[in-house]
Design an enzyme around this catalytic site. Structure first.
Site, PDB file in Angstrom:
ATOM      1  N   CYS A 281      -7.712 -53.082  93.507  1.00 34.45           N
ATOM      2  CA  CYS A 281      -8.724 -53.536  92.763  1.00 34.45           C
ATOM      3  C   CYS A 281      -8.153 -54.569  91.674  1.00 34.45           C
ATOM      4  CB  CYS A 281      -9.641 -52.610  92.479  1.00 34.45           C
ATOM      5  SG  CYS A 281      -8.819 -51.540  91.085  1.00 34.45           S
TER       6      CYS A 281
ATOM      7  N   ARG B  91      14.093 -49.326  86.505  1.00 34.47           N
ATOM      8  CA  ARG B  91      14.461 -50.858  85.476  1.00 34.47           C
ATOM      9  C   ARG B  91      13.819 -50.398  84.199  1.00 34.47           C
ATOM     10  NH1 ARG B  91      17.095 -55.430  87.147  1.00 34.47           N
ATOM     11  NH2 ARG B  91      16.440 -56.628  85.622  1.00 34.47           N
TER      12      ARG B  91
ATOM     13  N   THR C 275      19.121 -68.463  81.676  1.00 39.43           N
ATOM     14  CA  THR C 275      18.554 -68.506  83.199  1.00 39.43           C
ATOM     15  C   THR C 275      19.180 -69.625  84.088  1.00 39.43           C
ATOM     16  OG1 THR C 275      16.490 -69.262  84.061  1.00 39.43           O
ATOM     17  CG2 THR C 275      17.039 -70.361  82.254  1.00 39.43           C
TER      18      THR C 275
ATOM     19  N   CYS D 123      -4.487 -45.671  92.359  1.00 36.71           N
ATOM     20  CA  CYS D 123      -5.393 -45.924  91.140  1.00 36.71           C
ATOM     21  C   CYS D 123      -6.712 -45.083  91.231  1.00 36.71           C
ATOM     22  CB  CYS D 123      -6.128 -47.364  91.821  1.00 36.71           C
ATOM     23  SG  CYS D 123      -7.491 -47.944  91.008  1.00 36.71           S
TER      24      CYS D 123
ATOM     25  N   CYS E 163      -3.534 -51.920  89.669  1.00 36.00           N
ATOM     26  CA  CYS E 163      -3.762 -51.452  90.979  1.00 36.00           C
ATOM     27  C   CYS E 163      -3.593 -52.472  92.217  1.00 36.00           C
ATOM     28  CB  CYS E 163      -5.064 -50.964  91.384  1.00 36.00           C
ATOM     29  SG  CYS E 163      -5.539 -50.740  92.739  1.00 36.00           S
TER      30      CYS E 163
ATOM     31  N   HIS F  75       6.643 -64.001  83.976  1.00 34.70           N
ATOM     32  CA  HIS F  75       6.848 -62.918  85.115  1.00 34.70           C
ATOM     33  C   HIS F  75       6.097 -61.702  84.979  1.00 34.70           C
ATOM     34  CE1 HIS F  75      10.075 -66.203  86.614  1.00 34.70           C
ATOM     35  NE2 HIS F  75       8.887 -66.490  86.925  1.00 34.70           N
TER      36      HIS F  75
ATOM     37  N   ASN G 182      24.463 -70.581  78.222  1.00 36.25           N
ATOM     38  CA  ASN G 182      24.586 -70.110  79.413  1.00 36.25           C
ATOM     39  C   ASN G 182      26.362 -70.099  79.508  1.00 36.25           C
ATOM     40  OD1 ASN G 182      24.958 -69.135  82.430  1.00 36.25           O
ATOM     41  ND2 ASN G 182      22.656 -69.505  82.372  1.00 36.25           N
TER      42      ASN G 182
ATOM     43  N   ASN H 102      11.494 -62.832  81.556  1.00 34.65           N
ATOM     44  CA  ASN H 102      11.816 -61.268  81.561  1.00 34.65           C
ATOM     45  C   ASN H 102      10.810 -60.592  81.397  1.00 34.65           C
ATOM     46  OD1 ASN H 102      14.453 -62.091  81.567  1.00 34.65           O
ATOM     47  ND2 ASN H 102      14.899 -62.135  79.576  1.00 34.65           N
TER      48      ASN H 102
ATOM     49  N   TYR I  93      11.473 -50.402  90.081  1.00 31.12           N
ATOM     50  CA  TYR I  93      11.130 -50.894  88.959  1.00 31.12           C
ATOM     51  C   TYR I  93      10.728 -49.672  88.004  1.00 31.12           C
ATOM     52  CZ  TYR I  93       9.861 -55.484  90.477  1.00 31.12           C
ATOM     53  OH  TYR I  93      10.400 -56.937  91.189  1.00 31.12           O
TER      54      TYR I  93
HETATM   55  N1  APR Z   1      24.191 -64.683  78.155  1.00 33.93           N
HETATM   56  C1  APR Z   1      23.676 -65.928  78.500  1.00 33.93           C
HETATM   57  N2  APR Z   1      23.456 -66.046  80.024  1.00 33.93           N
HETATM   58  C2  APR Z   1      23.872 -65.086  80.760  1.00 33.93           C
HETATM   59  C3  APR Z   1      24.638 -64.046  80.234  1.00 33.93           C
HETATM   60  C4  APR Z   1      24.846 -63.719  78.690  1.00 33.93           C
HETATM   61  N3  APR Z   1      25.156 -62.843  78.288  1.00 33.93           N
HETATM   62  N4  APR Z   1      24.985 -63.397  81.353  1.00 33.93           N
HETATM   63  C5  APR Z   1      24.759 -63.984  82.331  1.00 33.93           C
HETATM   64  N5  APR Z   1      23.914 -65.232  82.034  1.00 33.93           N
HETATM   65  C6  APR Z   1      23.257 -66.143  83.055  1.00 33.93           C
HETATM   66  C7  APR Z   1      23.937 -66.427  84.140  1.00 33.93           C
HETATM   67  O1  APR Z   1      25.037 -67.171  84.301  1.00 33.93           O
HETATM   68  C8  APR Z   1      22.653 -66.803  85.124  1.00 33.93           C
HETATM   69  O2  APR Z   1      22.646 -68.328  84.977  1.00 33.93           O
HETATM   70  O3  APR Z   1      22.097 -65.849  83.127  1.00 33.93           O
HETATM   71  C9  APR Z   1      21.449 -66.138  84.327  1.00 33.93           C
HETATM   72  C10 APR Z   1      20.905 -65.236  84.965  1.00 33.93           C
HETATM   73  O4  APR Z   1      20.315 -65.848  86.355  1.00 33.93           O
HETATM   74  P1  APR Z   1      19.127 -64.984  86.934  1.00 33.93           P
HETATM   75  O5  APR Z   1      19.778 -63.649  87.170  1.00 33.93           O
HETATM   76  O6  APR Z   1      19.013 -65.726  88.088  1.00 33.93           O
HETATM   77  O7  APR Z   1      17.767 -64.704  86.064  1.00 33.93           O
HETATM   78  P2  APR Z   1      16.605 -65.821  85.594  1.00 33.93           P
HETATM   79  O8  APR Z   1      16.955 -66.943  85.753  1.00 33.93           O
HETATM   80  O9  APR Z   1      16.049 -65.187  84.616  1.00 33.93           O
HETATM   81  O10 APR Z   1      15.877 -65.236  87.083  1.00 33.93           O
HETATM   82  C11 APR Z   1      14.534 -66.159  87.352  1.00 33.93           C
HETATM   83  O11 APR Z   1      14.080 -64.721  89.230  1.00 33.93           O
HETATM   84  O12 APR Z   1      14.292 -62.862  90.318  1.00 33.93           O
HETATM   85  C12 APR Z   1      13.375 -63.623  89.665  1.00 33.93           C
HETATM   86  O13 APR Z   1      11.534 -63.016  88.504  1.00 33.93           O
HETATM   87  C13 APR Z   1      12.885 -62.820  88.404  1.00 33.93           C
HETATM   88  O14 APR Z   1      12.442 -63.845  86.159  1.00 33.93           O
HETATM   89  C14 APR Z   1      13.393 -63.685  87.512  1.00 33.93           C
HETATM   90  C15 APR Z   1      13.642 -65.067  87.935  1.00 33.93           C
END
Ligand code: APR
Length: 247
Positions: free
Chosen positions: A131, A76, A195, A154, A128, A120, A220, A103, A73
């Site tokens: 606590c 990231r 997503t 912590c 922590c 999320h 998407n 995100n 993390y």
């Molecule tokens: N523009 C739009 N969509 C895109 C792009 C882009 N440039 N590149 C990839 N994608 C799409 C992919 O096709 C996929 O459907 O983004 C999606 C990413 O999917 P995930 O990685 O599963 O992301 P997300 O849906 O945000 O995951 C949900 O899962 O891992 C947990 O908590 C974490 O918030 C996250 C949650």
């Protein structure tokens, strides 16, 4: 989709957005992909290549190997601090809308969106693990690099500090989830961007709007399980499509 139907889709989406009275934008990892933040379904690179993101994002993983999970993390967080919001984030910031995001980055805020709802959690709000009190994020550029890093302790109870994100198997922050459901239920238009639509309860949010009779626009490059709930499916990248439909 051929170019004519793609064009019709873009124009239908633009019209829906222009006529919306209560607009919600719901985003996932694909929203930030073009800023250089890997999605959860992308294969990890470098030292992280032998891990699956889903396996690092659990309470069990943190218990088993806190330094591995904290290191992932922190890597990231440092990556997010180096990148910039893309044209998609900027287009969203021009809209009068409620942003609901899965995100844990801060790219919507940095683009100018006001108070996005973070379903999320955030990379920038460690707390922590014992606590629950908020903790300071270590200075960026400290230990640096990829790989395991020992989490700080912590200052109140000495337990390990953990990332302020929601892991698989954990409940979402109540206020954020309630706010998101309320916004989605009241929306006449919701745009779902980047997503995979497979992680619940977040994936319920666009469905709430659709079931209440609102119009859902999806952006998407790939089909998702949300396709059937959408009035318009735009198969393209966030940074390309969003500026085209936000006029
Ligand atoms: N523009 C739009 N969509 C895109 C792009 C882009 N440039 N590149 C990839 N994608 C799409 C992919 O096709 C996929 O459907 O983004 C999606 C990413 O999917 P995930 O990685 O599963 O992301 P997300 O849906 O945000 O995951 C949900 O899962 O891992 C947990 O908590 C974490 O918030 C996250 C949650």
């Amino acid at each position: 989709m051929d170019s004519l139907s793609a064009e019709a889709g873009l124009s239908a989406a633009a019209d829906l957005i222009a006529g919306a009275e209560r607009l919600v934008v719901f985003t996932g990892a694909g929203m930030s992909a073009e800023s250089g933040v890997p999605t959860f379904r992308d294969t990890l690179t470098g030292l992280w290549a032998r891990y699956d993101a889903g396996e690092l994002a659990t309470p069990e993983a943190f218990e088993r190997d806190p330094a591995l999970v904290w290191g992932w993390y922190e890597w990231r967080r440092e990556l997010v601090e180096r990148v910039r919001p893309n044209a998609g984030h900027e287009a969203v910031a021009r809209l009068d809308c409620t942003v609901v995001t899965q995100n844990v980055d801060d790219l919507h805020e940095r683009a100018g969106s006001k108070k996005p709802i973070h379903l999320h959690g955030s990379l920038f709000a460690p707390r922590c693990s014992g606590c629950g009190k908020p903790a300071d994020a270590p200075a960026v550029g400290g230990a640096g690099g990829e790989g395991p890093r020992t989490p700080p302790s912590c200052r109140f109870c000495q337990s390990l500090v953990r990332p302020g994100v929601v892991w698989f198997g954990e409940t979402l922050p109540v206020a954020a989830l309630e706010g998101a459901v309320e916004a989605a239920a009241g929306a006449d238009v919701l745009i779902t961007v980047g997503t995979s639509g497979v992680v619940y309860p977040a994936a319920e949010i666009p469905q709430v709007t659709a079931k209440r009779g609102g119009a859902v626009i999806q952006i998407n490059p790939q089909p998702t399980p949300l396709d059937p709930f959408c009035a318009v499916n735009l198969r393209g990248p966030a940074a390309g499509v969003l500026p085209e439909i936000v006029r």
